[in-house]
Design a protein around this motif. Structure first.
Motif, PDB file in Angstrom:
ATOM      1  N   TYR A   1       5.411 -26.110 -36.616  1.00  0.00           N
ATOM      2  CA  TYR A   1       6.705 -26.067 -37.598  1.00  0.00           C
ATOM      3  C   TYR A   1       6.540 -25.921 -38.864  1.00  0.00           C
ATOM      4  N   ARG A   2       6.783 -24.861 -39.483  1.00  0.00           N
ATOM      5  CA  ARG A   2       6.783 -25.141 -41.354  1.00  0.00           C
ATOM      6  C   ARG A   2       7.660 -24.586 -42.303  1.00  0.00           C
ATOM      7  N   ARG A   3       8.152 -25.425 -42.699  1.00  0.00           N
ATOM      8  CA  ARG A   3       8.823 -25.340 -43.725  1.00  0.00           C
ATOM      9  C   ARG A   3      10.492 -24.417 -43.074  1.00  0.00           C
TER      10      ARG A   3
ATOM     11  N   VAL B   1       4.001 -34.970 -35.194  1.00  0.00           N
ATOM     12  CA  VAL B   1       3.262 -35.186 -36.874  1.00  0.00           C
ATOM     13  C   VAL B   1       3.541 -34.553 -37.395  1.00  0.00           C
ATOM     14  N   PHE B   2       4.449 -35.448 -38.942  1.00  0.00           N
ATOM     15  CA  PHE B   2       4.971 -35.695 -39.867  1.00  0.00           C
ATOM     16  C   PHE B   2       4.491 -35.368 -40.876  1.00  0.00           C
ATOM     17  N   THR B   3       4.716 -34.575 -41.720  1.00  0.00           N
ATOM     18  CA  THR B   3       4.208 -33.978 -43.033  1.00  0.00           C
ATOM     19  C   THR B   3       5.394 -34.029 -44.426  1.00  0.00           C
ATOM     20  N   ASP B   4       5.738 -34.602 -45.059  1.00  0.00           N
ATOM     21  CA  ASP B   4       6.319 -33.855 -46.344  1.00  0.00           C
ATOM     22  C   ASP B   4       7.722 -33.295 -46.014  1.00  0.00           C
ATOM     23  N   CYS B   5       8.696 -34.287 -44.824  1.00  0.00           N
ATOM     24  CA  CYS B   5       9.550 -33.680 -44.260  1.00  0.00           C
ATOM     25  C   CYS B   5      10.833 -34.657 -44.664  1.00  0.00           C
ATOM     26  N   GLN B   6      12.104 -34.324 -44.973  1.00  0.00           N
ATOM     27  CA  GLN B   6      12.892 -34.860 -45.599  1.00  0.00           C
ATOM     28  C   GLN B   6      14.183 -34.880 -44.536  1.00  0.00           C
ATOM     29  N   PHE B   7      14.560 -36.667 -44.295  1.00  0.00           N
ATOM     30  CA  PHE B   7      15.695 -36.465 -43.020  1.00  0.00           C
ATOM     31  C   PHE B   7      17.228 -36.740 -43.946  1.00  0.00           C
TER      32      PHE B   7
ATOM     33  N   ASP C   1       6.142 -30.077 -40.672  1.00  0.00           N
ATOM     34  CA  ASP C   1       5.420 -29.345 -42.261  1.00  0.00           C
ATOM     35  C   ASP C   1       6.148 -29.120 -42.563  1.00  0.00           C
ATOM     36  N   ASN C   2       6.373 -30.200 -43.984  1.00  0.00           N
ATOM     37  CA  ASN C   2       7.645 -29.367 -44.806  1.00  0.00           C
ATOM     38  C   ASN C   2       9.129 -28.805 -43.577  1.00  0.00           C
TER      39      ASN C   2
END
Length: 266
Positions: free
Chosen positions: A95-97, A134-140, A116-117
């Motif tokens: 899942y990207r953006r 795997v989480f990268t550059d995500c926001q909660f 990702d993102n």
């Protein structure tokens, strides 16, 4: 719509079987607008979904295997009870953006996925176990309640470890959230008085355990179990950790919490 074929019990679990489900294999969706659509019980295998809108759509009970979802919006969508993170032979969904604003993710299941993102803003995240995703550059943003993040996926040695790189929780409320086996070096924790940032993490946990292990009262036993669990799941090189003060108050009361705080942050 698929029809319910029956309900089966497996111990404490109940399984509902459906017939005539729609299966999509090896297809590509580009720039499609499914806002408000009824899309329940879809099955995707090896699909590429790009720049599509599923805002306020009913996507309950989706199943995705080896799919790539990029630049899509699920704002207000219902993805409840969907399998978003199976990883057969280590082949993860990606899942990207992806925008998960106000998305219903209750009872969604994960072994491991790549995110990702992605944005999780006021999504329904209650009792969601992300496994080794795997989480990268995500926001909660908003409330996470009884949510778990693992470093490694259970029984999936081919899946890469989750490092939680540059994940932003600064505007989130973390209630009974667990980070298991994670170092959290680049994670941004919530920035309010409710969340206690603990550093150096291992030393502070050991200090609390030294103070409560000898106690035989109910609060002492509960605190021992709580902090032993936190110590058990410490990352291999973890220096920082977090605990919500209201979790402690809920567990042992305000007075006990005030006595513990100097051991955690003092």
């Amino acid at each position: 719509q698929p029809e319910r074929a029956g309900t089966f019990g497996f111990g404490k679990y109940r399984v509902e079987a459906y017939q005539d489900t729609v299966e999509l294999k090896g297809i590509a969706w580009r720039r499609l607008d499914f806002s408000g659509a009824l899309l329940e019980h879809l099955r995707f295998s090896g699909c590429d979904i790009d720049d599509c809108v599923f805002d306020n759509a009913k996507c309950e009970d989706w199943r995705l295997w080896r799919c790539v979802v990029s630049d899509c919006s699920f704002a207000g969508a219902n993805l409840r009870s969907s399998a978003l993170g199976p990883a057969p032979k280590g082949h993860q969904n990606i899942y990207r953006r992806v925008n998960f604003t106000r998305t219903n993710l209750l009872n969604s299941s994960y072994l491991s996925a790549v995110l990702d993102n992605c944005l999780f803003q006021n999504a329904k995240l209650r009792k969601v176990h992300f496994g080794g995703s795997v989480f990268t550059d995500c926001q909660f943003i908003g409330l996470l309640y009884e949510v778990e993040f693992y470093r490694t996926a259970f029984n999936c040695p081919q899946c890469p470890p989750n490092e939680m790189l540059r994940v932003d929780f600064s505007r989130a409320q973390l209630r009974w959230v667990e980070f298991r086996g994670l170092d959290l070096d680049s994670v941004r924790f919530p920035e309010d008085d409710a969340h206690i940032i603990i550093t150096p993490y291992v030393e502070r946990l050991e200090r609390v355990l030294a103070a409560v292990r000898s106690r035989s009262d109910p609060n002492g036993r509960l605190l021992t179990a709580l902090f032993e669990n936190m110590r058990k799941w410490t990352g291999p090189n973890q220096r920082r950790g977090m605990l919500n003060k209201f979790d402690l108050v809920e567990a042992v009361g305000e007075e006990e919490t005030q006595r513990l705080l100097p051991l955690l942050v003092g």
